[in-house]
Structure formats: structure tokens, C-alpha cells
Motif scaffolding. Structure first.
Motif: not given
Ligand code: AMP
Ligand code: GLY
Length: 428
Positions: A141, A143, A155, A180, A182-183, A187
């Protein structure tokens, strides 16, 4: 009450629909707006990220409240400027909007507030990125630290692709990257309206981030949503308020940057409990379309109370029973290279829309009128939104509405709320 909404997407049309239905609203303006908002409010041209221009417009119109839709104007200080001019504003200060504007800042606040989130490293060199990838392992992951319109997150199971995204983010001026763990798990988007002290939850929703059916393809701003979540564990909202929202609101206030506006908690329900995936400093798009479709309490008074610090005086929010769903129609090429300018046909007039509880309607996103024709002007073009007694009925109505709408090369997901409607979502 006269209100000016800032922004031009589906969220802003949904806000305009809700505010127009509130009998206390006597005048409604949107800047810049879209073809949908033009049908129920007055659109004004403005550069939404220019605090002086927005403030000048609000003063000239003599509005009582400004509601800021998107994150970029908030991060640019639009809410600060409007408030400095003595006008009530729904939306956090630039300092508080950093909860969305910088993922590294959000992680710092979460650590201070004791909010559960993914373990993460903030990296400023490709070597640090590589080390963090190897520490957490696949799926990776990665960002972008700053605002990227929902497209800064990769991801992937492919280490090279993860590293390449990290390098691309670092190549930007002052680039920083968050790597980070992976979660896993479903969601949830939970919105809370806060005045900086009190916080009130809205109904939980689920967003569909990936462009393709079955959660395939790249991340987008969001391809559809539904609410509420029939599979959510009992007590979810209370737990999020107690472990995430209130501690964050309290910590932001103690730091001297109170967060007043909408705090959007993007959550993952993992086998080890709930974790914050991200914070946003504004209503989510397209979740707002479904959340507001279910809200019974007139919206204007709630937003004004948040702006004025009197949220604690309000009675509890009231909700319609039943379910809402929204399906995004995207332009050809979205999200990589959206092609705008396509002509839309078959879009029912807002005025000719269905009314009553069990209904379907179009929420406009990237649309404009050129010589009477409705034209796509953005990546996400419009949202077919519906409300019914349950998700099965709401899906039928929204997809039936979309059936009649034509945009050459346009695409949408066919599986919005499908797993939930079929009872296939399980908690780890
Ligand atoms: P965000 O802009 O941080 O919301 O990330 C966009 C999307 O990426 C999220 O809605 C998740 O589907 C995926 N995502 C972000 N962080 C994670 C994580 N740590 N583990 C798994 N999926 C993630
Ligand atoms: N739908 C996700 C977002 O608004 O960021």
C-alpha cells in the motif's frame, strides 16, 4: 436562510437537492455548479480555490451560510477567509483540513488521539520506500502524502509497481510517500458533522473505489455507494464515534486547530478490529448522494449549527427507513484519461423526476449545457440515485434509470451494492 455551495460535482448537486428541500432555505447559489445545480439554484462562475474570490462572491450575494464541498478549497483556506469576513461557513479551516491534505499529518493526529489505524512509514527517498515495502510485505500500500483526488493510492501485489508509484510521488516538489500495512476486511465510510466540540454521526455508507466490477482496475474517486449497511455489526456507529471521531475532534481542539465541518472516517473492519484507512475533511462523493437521500431532518439548520458551534443544542437527526444506492456513470477513459465533451441523451429533467419515497433521480456531476445539449465535462459524469424499501429495490430502480441514459463510451459498474443485497458480505 440564503446559502452558497462551493463546488461542481455530484456531492454538490446532492447537497443542493437536500438544501432546496429545506423550507428554511430561501435562496440557493452554487459556484461553479453543474447542469444539475443550475436547475434548482443560481450558478456563479468562481475559482473555487481562491479564498478572496469566494469571499467576495458570498459578500456580494449576501448569503447567510457558505457550504464548501471539495477538499481543495478547504486546504486553500476558503473557510478561513469566509469566516474572517463574518459569514458562517460549513467546512474546516486550512489548518484542520490538513487531516485530509496530508496523510502524514493525519497519522500524527491519530497517534496522538489513540485512534486505530494501519501501521505506516512516511518516506522521502526511494530507499526508505523499498525498506518499508519489505517490512510490511505484500499486498503493498503506497500513498501520495498530498491531495490526489482519490487517485494517489496504489494497492498492489507487484513490488516493482509499488516502488514505481513511490518514485513518481517523490518526484513531485516536496514529495513524500506513506507506505503502510495492508488492511483486510470490508470498508465503511462514516461521516460525522462536528462543530469542533460535539459530533453527530450520519448513516454509514459503502463506496466502490475501483473502476471495474468485482473491485478490479485502478482506484477512482468512487464509482457508486449505498447506505445503510445491512451487514454492519451492531454498535458500529457508537464504536466509531467513541474510538475515532470524538478522540480526533478532541485532539484537534487541544492542538489549537479545532475541526468544524464534516469529518469523514474511511474505515476497514479487519480481523483485528476497526482501523482508519483515511480521514477526509468534507462530505464524500458519491456517498453523500445516498446518505442525504435518507436524511429526514432538514439539512440547513444542521450545517449552520456546526458552523456556529451550537450542534449540541440540536435534537437527534431523523432518518428515513429503507435503503439508498447511487451508481456513477463515468466518461470514456476515466480514471486514467477521461474524455470530456460527449453528449448525454435520455437524462430525465430534474423537474420531471419522480417524487415520493420510492424514487429514482439523477444527480449531476461533470455536466454542462451547450446550446441546449447536455454535455459531459468531467470524469464522473452523473449518478443514478434511488431509494426503496431495501437494497434489492433500490438497485433495480437505479439501474433502470441508468438504462435509459446514453453517453458514447460511458461506463459504470454493474455490481454496486450487489454483494450486500445478496447477503454476501462477511466480516473477517
Ligand atoms: P485512501 O485515499 O487512503 O482512502 O485510499 C483509497 C483506497 O485504497 C481505500 O479506500 C482502500 O480501498 C485502499 N486502501 C488504502 N489504504 C489501504 C490499506 N492500508 N490497506 C488496504 N487497502 C487500502
Ligand atoms: N468517495 C470517496 C471520497 O469522497 O473520497
Amino acid at each position: 436562510m440564503e446559502i452558497l455551495i462551493i463546488g461542481s460535482g455530484g456531492r454538490e448537486h446532492a447537497l443542493a437537492l437536500a438544501l432546496a428541500a429545506d423550507p428554511s432555505v430561501t435562496g440557493l447559489h452554487v459556484a461553479p455548479g453543474n447542469a444539475g445545480t443550475a436547475a434548482l439554484a443560481t450558478n456563479h462562475a468562481v475559482l473555487a480555490t481562491d479564498p478572496a474570490a469566494v469571499t467576495a462572491l458570498a459578500s456580494r450575494l449576501g448569503v447567510d451560510l457558505v457550504v464548501v464541498g471539495p477538499e481543495a478549497p478547504l486546504v486553500a483556506g476558503v473557510a478561513d477567509a469566509v469566516r474572517a469576513a463574518g459569514i458562517d461557513c460549513f467546512g474546516p479551516s486550512a489548518a484542520a483540513a490538513a487531516l485530509e491534505g496530508s496523510k502524514a499529518f493525519a497519522k500524527q493526529v491519530m497517534a496522538q488521539a489513540g485512534v486505530p489505524t494501519a501501521m505506516a512509514h512516511v518516506c522521502t527517498t526511494p530507499e526508505e520506500v523499498a525498506a518499508a515495502l519489505d517490512q510490511f510485505g505484500a499486498p503493498y500500500v503506497v500513498k501520495d502524502d498530498g491531495l490526489a483526488g482519490g487517485k494517489g493510492v496504489v494497492v498492489t501485489g507487484d513490488r516493482e509497481a509499488a516502488l514505481a508509484h513511490g518514485r513518481a510521488c517523490l518526484a513531485r516538489p516536496d514529495g513524500a510517500v506513506v507506505v503502510e500495512e495492508y488492511l483486510d476486511g470490508p470498508e465503511v465510510s462514516l461521516f460525522a458533522i462536528t462543530d469542533g466540540v460535539s459530533a453527530v454521526p450520519l448513516v454509514p455508507a459503502q463506496d466502490f473505489k475501483r473502476v471495474g466490477d468485482g473491485d478490479t482496475g485502478p482506484n477512482t474517486g468512487g464509482m457508486g455507494a449505498y447506505a445503510p449497511l445491512p451487514w454492519a455489526p451492531a454498535g458500529l456507529v457508537e464504536e466509531v464515534m467513541a474510538r475515532v471521531v470524538q478522540p480526533t475532534v478532541d485532539t484537534m481542539r487541544r492542538r489549537g486547530t479545532p475541526f468544524a465541518g464534516l469529518l469523514y472516517a474511511g474505515l476497514a473492519l479487519t480481523r483485528r478490529g476497526l482501523r482508519v484507512v483515511e480521514f477526509n475533511a468534507r462530505f464524500g462523493d458519491p456517498e453523500t448522494q445516498v446518505v442525504l437521500a435518507l436524511l429526514r431532518t432538514p439539512l440547513a439548520g444542521v450545517l449552520r449549527a456546526a458552523a456556529r458551534g451550537t450542534l449540541g443544542d440540536l435534537p437527534p437527526l431523523e432518518w428515513h427507513p429503507g435503503s439508498a444506492i447511487t451508481v456513477v456513470l463515468a466518461a470514456p477513459g476515466y480514471p486514467e484519461a477521461p474524455e470530456t465533451g460527449g453528449v448525454l441523451t435520455g437524462v430525465p429533467d430534474a423537474a420531471a423526476g419522480e417524487s415520493g419515497w420510492d424514487a429514482a433521480w439523477v444527480v449531476h456531476a461533470g455536466t454542462d449545457r451547450h446550446d441546449g445539449a447536455l454535455v459531459a465535462t468531467g470524469g464522473r459524469v452523473l449518478c443514478a440515485t434511488a431509494r426503496a424499501a431495501d437494497l434489492v429495490g433500490a438497485r433495480e430502480r437505479a439501474y433502470a434509470l441508468l438504462e435509459g441514459i446514453r453517453l458514447a463510451g460511458g461506463h459504470h459498474r454493474g455490481d454496486i451494492a450487489l454483494a450486500a443485497a445478496e447477503g454476501r458480505i462477511t466480516l473477517p
